[in-house]
Design an enzyme around this catalytic site. Structure first.
Site, PDB file in Angstrom:
ATOM      1  N   LYS A  33       2.491 -61.520 -10.264  1.00 37.81           N
ATOM      2  CA  LYS A  33       1.995 -62.486  -9.280  1.00 37.81           C
ATOM      3  C   LYS A  33       0.481 -62.298  -9.070  1.00 37.81           C
ATOM      4  O   LYS A  33      -0.075 -61.266  -9.456  1.00 37.81           O
ATOM      5  CB  LYS A  33       2.736 -62.297  -7.957  1.00 37.81           C
ATOM      6  CG  LYS A  33       2.475 -60.963  -7.274  1.00 37.81           C
ATOM      7  CD  LYS A  33       3.450 -60.726  -6.127  1.00 37.81           C
ATOM      8  CE  LYS A  33       3.195 -59.397  -5.447  1.00 37.81           C
ATOM      9  NZ  LYS A  33       4.254 -59.072  -4.462  1.00 37.81           N
ATOM     10  N   TYR A 253     -29.567 -53.976   3.210  1.00 32.46           N
ATOM     11  CA  TYR A 253     -29.397 -54.844   4.379  1.00 32.46           C
ATOM     12  C   TYR A 253     -28.990 -54.039   5.615  1.00 32.46           C
ATOM     13  O   TYR A 253     -28.132 -53.151   5.539  1.00 32.46           O
ATOM     14  CB  TYR A 253     -28.292 -55.873   4.116  1.00 32.46           C
ATOM     15  CG  TYR A 253     -28.715 -57.035   3.258  1.00 32.46           C
ATOM     16  CD1 TYR A 253     -29.741 -57.887   3.641  1.00 32.46           C
ATOM     17  CD2 TYR A 253     -28.052 -57.288   2.059  1.00 32.46           C
ATOM     18  CE1 TYR A 253     -30.107 -58.960   2.847  1.00 32.46           C
ATOM     19  CE2 TYR A 253     -28.411 -58.361   1.253  1.00 32.46           C
ATOM     20  CZ  TYR A 253     -29.444 -59.199   1.653  1.00 32.46           C
ATOM     21  OH  TYR A 253     -29.810 -60.252   0.876  1.00 32.46           O
TER      22      TYR A 253
HETATM   23  C1  LIG Z   1       4.732 -57.763  -4.752  1.00 38.39           C
HETATM   24  C2  LIG Z   1       6.150 -57.372  -4.687  1.00 38.39           C
HETATM   25  C3  LIG Z   1       6.608 -56.285  -5.438  1.00 38.39           C
HETATM   26  C4  LIG Z   1       5.697 -55.344  -6.191  1.00 38.39           C
HETATM   27  O1  LIG Z   1       5.181 -54.387  -5.280  1.00 38.39           O
HETATM   28  P1  LIG Z   1       4.273 -53.176  -5.747  1.00 38.39           P
HETATM   29  O2  LIG Z   1       4.051 -52.371  -4.519  1.00 38.39           O
HETATM   30  O3  LIG Z   1       2.996 -53.781  -6.257  1.00 38.39           O
HETATM   31  O4  LIG Z   1       5.006 -52.468  -6.809  1.00 38.39           O
HETATM   32  C5  LIG Z   1       7.973 -56.044  -5.438  1.00 38.39           C
HETATM   33  N1  LIG Z   1       8.830 -56.821  -4.710  1.00 38.39           N
HETATM   34  C6  LIG Z   1       8.396 -57.840  -3.954  1.00 38.39           C
HETATM   35  C7  LIG Z   1       9.385 -58.630  -3.177  1.00 38.39           C
HETATM   36  C8  LIG Z   1       7.043 -58.152  -3.904  1.00 38.39           C
HETATM   37  O5  LIG Z   1       6.618 -59.156  -3.137  1.00 38.39           O
END
Ligand SMILES: *Cc1c(COP(=O)(O)O)cnc(C)c1O
Length: 356
Positions: A33, A253
């Protein structure tokens, strides 16, 4: 050309995926994702095409890109659909939606779909973000099992503190999950990366590694299994100017940093427009020619400044690593009040280069 770049090591990605498989001994969804946490979803999926048991994404848009690229594995939509109108495409492309709230149950009931779906039914085992309560879960599960619109049901839940084993929270969530799903047939899926690495008793039938695929540890402490991860991203640049200033001089800055001694400062082509965190504090570690030194002064849009006073051999053109091998992104993140996940996802202008 501007020297800022993110080098993505696809063999490290495969190594980390295999580690997730080996530790869990079950099927693993590669979580790609958010453009594979900033690493490039299509490139990462292609690198895992021959071995991934499936992929997980947050929305149908991301899933369709994978299908268009020719990936035929299962793809789980971690939040299911957002509008009932997506159900036709979900069905046509054989995507596996999570169902996590009552509105989606209604959508499914009313939908006219060509063939039954493989549904992942979400239990809220205590995180209170998504999912059905333990009290209603078995009832909903049986209803769906009896529905002609459902081909197969997998029970899914998510841990809120799997990265903090001492809290006792994961054991509690695991108990809730076991009770709510006892007597229900079908596969189970509980573990994100922290679960894969630290909770062997929770592995179930499908694990869902995300951050570990990219080689960053989800833990704030040295965790033995995580020691085998290999960072996938090297965020690198170069020193593009050097200057010498006296003690008591402000840098950058807002004059956030003031030199305590006569200092040699290196200007680096990397800034918050590339995704480097603007909130990184003075002292945030940076590697110059492989040696640790520190960020000084506020991060600008295109540039940041590092202290070269103790690195006399380094100067104009020196190699700079912002995170990657030798400097865990999580350590940098902790100096910016965030986590490696967000640093990766925020990568922006910096070009990505891929290495098989
Ligand atoms: C993003 C997500 C994961 C992966 O989590 P990580 O901590 O990056 O391994 C697994 N399950 C769900 C439901 C998620 O939304």
């Amino acid at each position: 050309m501007r020297p800022a770049r993110a080098l993505i090591d696809l063999s490290a990605l495969r190594h980390n995926y295999r580690l997730a498989k080996r530790l869990s001994g079950c099927r693993a969804l590669a979580v790609v994702k958010a453009n594979a946490y900033g690493h490039g979803a299509l490139e990462c999926a292609a690198a895992l095409a021959d071995e991934a048991d499936g992929f997980a994404v947050s929305a149908i848009e991301e899933a369709l890109e994978l299908r268009e690229a020719g990936h035929r594995q299962p793809i789980v939509l971690l939040e299911g659909w957002f509008e009932a109108s997506e159900l036709g495409l979900i069905c046509r492309h054989d995507l596996w939606p999570v169902i996590h709230h009552h509105g989606q149950l209604q959508d499914l009931e009313q939908a006219d779909i060509a063939r039954p779906l493989h549904v992942w039914l979400k239990l809220d085992s205590g995180m209170h973000r998504t999912g059905f309560s333990p009290a209603e879960y078995p009832h909903i599960w049986r209803q769906l099992q009896a529905s002609a619109k459902v081909a197969e049901l997998t029970s899914i839940t998510h841990f809120s503190r799997a990265d903090e084993p001492e809290t006792g929270r994961t054991e509690q969530q695991l108990d809730v999950f076991r009770q709510a799903t006892s007597g229900l047939q079908g596969n189970t899926s509980l573990c994100n990366s922290a679960g894969v690495l630290a909770w062997p008793q929770a592995h179930g039938n499908w694990v869902r590694p995300g951050i570990m695929l990219y080689g960053a540890t989800p833990f704030a402490f040295a965790q033995p299994q995580a020691a085998d991860l290999r960072p996938v991203m090297q965020l690198d640049s170069r020193v593009i100017a050097v200057h010498q200033i006296g003690p008591g001089e402000p840098v950058g800055y807002g004059s956030r940093f003031t030199t305590r001694r006569a200092s040699r400062l290196g200007l680096v082509a990397m800034g918050y427009a590339d995704g480097y965190p603007r909130h990184a504090v003075d002292g945030t570690p940076v590697l110059v020619d492989g040696q640790r030194t520190a960020l000084v002064g506020r991060v600008s849009m295109d540039m940041l400044t590092v202290d070269l006073t103790d690195l006399p051999a380094s100067g104009l053109g020196s190699h700079v690593r912002l995170w990657g091998t030798g400097l865990d992104a999580g350590e940098v993140a902790s100096h910016a009040g965030t986590i490696s996940y967000q640093l990766f996802c925020n990568l922006n202008r910096v070009p990505r280069h891929y290495q098989e």
